[in-house]
Design a protein around this motif. Sequence first.
Motif, PDB file in Angstrom:
ATOM      1  N   CYS A 128      14.641 -40.459   1.999  1.00 59.48           N
ATOM      2  CA  CYS A 128      14.927 -39.031   1.879  1.00 59.48           C
ATOM      3  C   CYS A 128      14.208 -38.161   2.903  1.00 59.48           C
ATOM      4  O   CYS A 128      14.825 -37.286   3.500  1.00 59.48           O
ATOM      5  CB  CYS A 128      14.578 -38.555   0.466  1.00 59.48           C
ATOM      6  N   THR A 129      12.895 -38.367   3.113  1.00 66.89           N
ATOM      7  CA  THR A 129      12.126 -37.445   3.946  1.00 66.89           C
ATOM      8  C   THR A 129      12.746 -37.243   5.314  1.00 66.89           C
ATOM      9  O   THR A 129      12.775 -36.127   5.844  1.00 66.89           O
ATOM     10  CB  THR A 129      10.670 -37.940   4.114  1.00 66.89           C
TER      11      THR A 129
ATOM     12  N   VAL B 173       7.280 -35.041  -2.207  1.00 64.06           N
ATOM     13  CA  VAL B 173       6.168 -34.780  -1.293  1.00 64.06           C
ATOM     14  C   VAL B 173       5.787 -36.079  -0.588  1.00 64.06           C
ATOM     15  O   VAL B 173       5.665 -37.132  -1.223  1.00 64.06           O
ATOM     16  CB  VAL B 173       4.958 -34.201  -2.046  1.00 64.06           C
ATOM     17  N   ASN B 174       5.630 -36.007   0.706  1.00 70.45           N
ATOM     18  CA  ASN B 174       5.295 -37.184   1.497  1.00 70.45           C
ATOM     19  C   ASN B 174       4.408 -36.758   2.663  1.00 70.45           C
ATOM     20  O   ASN B 174       4.436 -35.597   3.084  1.00 70.45           O
ATOM     21  CB  ASN B 174       6.569 -37.859   2.022  1.00 70.45           C
TER      22      ASN B 174
ATOM     23  N   ILE C 158       9.796 -31.767   3.424  1.00 71.80           N
ATOM     24  CA  ILE C 158       8.457 -31.674   2.845  1.00 71.80           C
ATOM     25  C   ILE C 158       8.198 -30.253   2.339  1.00 71.80           C
ATOM     26  O   ILE C 158       7.617 -30.053   1.266  1.00 71.80           O
ATOM     27  CB  ILE C 158       7.396 -32.111   3.875  1.00 71.80           C
ATOM     28  N   PHE C 159       8.656 -29.242   3.088  1.00 72.53           N
ATOM     29  CA  PHE C 159       8.541 -27.841   2.662  1.00 72.53           C
ATOM     30  C   PHE C 159       9.232 -27.647   1.307  1.00 72.53           C
ATOM     31  O   PHE C 159       8.681 -27.029   0.386  1.00 72.53           O
ATOM     32  CB  PHE C 159       9.189 -26.941   3.721  1.00 72.53           C
ATOM     33  N   LYS C 160      10.430 -28.222   1.190  1.00 77.30           N
ATOM     34  CA  LYS C 160      11.202 -28.100  -0.051  1.00 77.30           C
ATOM     35  C   LYS C 160      10.497 -28.830  -1.201  1.00 77.30           C
ATOM     36  O   LYS C 160      10.390 -28.309  -2.315  1.00 77.30           O
ATOM     37  CB  LYS C 160      12.600 -28.678   0.162  1.00 77.30           C
ATOM     38  N   ALA C 161       9.978 -30.039  -0.925  1.00 80.47           N
ATOM     39  CA  ALA C 161       9.315 -30.822  -1.963  1.00 80.47           C
ATOM     40  C   ALA C 161       8.039 -30.146  -2.448  1.00 80.47           C
ATOM     41  O   ALA C 161       7.684 -30.239  -3.639  1.00 80.47           O
ATOM     42  CB  ALA C 161       9.000 -32.216  -1.434  1.00 80.47           C
TER      43      ALA C 161
ATOM     44  N   GLN D 201      12.238 -31.457  12.530  1.00 83.73           N
ATOM     45  CA  GLN D 201      12.811 -30.311  11.817  1.00 83.73           C
ATOM     46  C   GLN D 201      13.305 -30.753  10.441  1.00 83.73           C
ATOM     47  O   GLN D 201      13.108 -30.057   9.441  1.00 83.73           O
ATOM     48  CB  GLN D 201      13.967 -29.701  12.608  1.00 83.73           C
ATOM     49  N   ILE D 202      13.907 -31.938  10.394  1.00 85.96           N
ATOM     50  CA  ILE D 202      14.419 -32.471   9.134  1.00 85.96           C
ATOM     51  C   ILE D 202      13.266 -32.847   8.210  1.00 85.96           C
ATOM     52  O   ILE D 202      13.234 -32.462   7.033  1.00 85.96           O
ATOM     53  CB  ILE D 202      15.313 -33.694   9.398  1.00 85.96           C
TER      54      ILE D 202
END
Length: 332
Positions: free
Chosen positions: A239-240, A250-251, A170-173, A164-165
């Motif tokens: 961070c991810t 993005v990752n 990734i959604f935010k990035a 979830q985290i």
Amino acid sequence: MKRLLLSTILATGFIGTAQAAETTKCGSVSIAEMNWASAGVAAYVDKFILEAGYGCDVDVVTGDTMPTFTSMNEKGEPDLAPEMWVNTVQKPLADAVREGRLIKAAAILKDGGVEGWWIPKFVADAHPDIKTVDDALKHPELFPAPEDPSKAAVYNCPAGWACQITTGNIFKALKAGEKGFSLVDSGSAAALDGSIANAFEKKAGWLGYYWAPTPILGKYDMVKLSMPVAFDRAEWDRCTSVADCADPKVNDYPVTDVSTVVTKKFAEKAGIAMDYVKQRQWDNETIGKVLGWMSENQADNEEAAEYFLKTYPDIWSKWVAPDVAEKIKAEL
């Protein structure tokens, strides 16, 4: 003298036969049945093969990643964990292997544990231009949100799951929110699975996080989209994977090493059965099909293991010697 020589030869023969028989037996073995489907099936595949092929006396015990690893590392039991997701215990497992308490055998999932964003294959077939996550985010009209079909959605993991985290970051990035998408928390594993089943029933678009091997991906034909960048471990740790990270980049998701772990005691007593444990691997597509059959037939782990052994002899017979394979086939 002849009688003495004959008796000596017979005795030697009996001893040699007994010793040969002993090398094919591994005694009592305890196997961890982890609480997810692929690992549970693997436990019973091992049980059947070790008993029928090598004469082991197998006891299957309840397990989970951390409790099982800790018990194996500190107490030397259970003997065998068929499916250990190594990333979750990477440092302590490396220490235990280096210090000789535990042994990593085969990578049971030869293509690793896979995470990512997926879409239904019928969507991919209808829109061959969608091959990456960026491609999918250009088409919000194809992925309706459950509460408001006029909006688009990316499905996330349930609260409390590590994914979830990571998916949220990734959604935010990716700035998916600015592209017309909302991030939908699925609420539970059953709800996440239900959203996929509902999409296939309605032939509607679906975009979100999932992982393999799992029963749902064995049942429904899904396509994993590629990320625009490769996996970056340093960024993942920075961070991810960190909740509320302020500046995610993005990752991609890592491909997880999923291996069999055994105790030193098992390796020493198992004899030639250890050769099997070193060879035993399957791919995500195969175990996914087994899990799909398991779900459709409401079968338990033991029944699914027997289904695998009966359906895929071309796979498992390569893990054992021909004479052992014949013993196993005779028991099916």
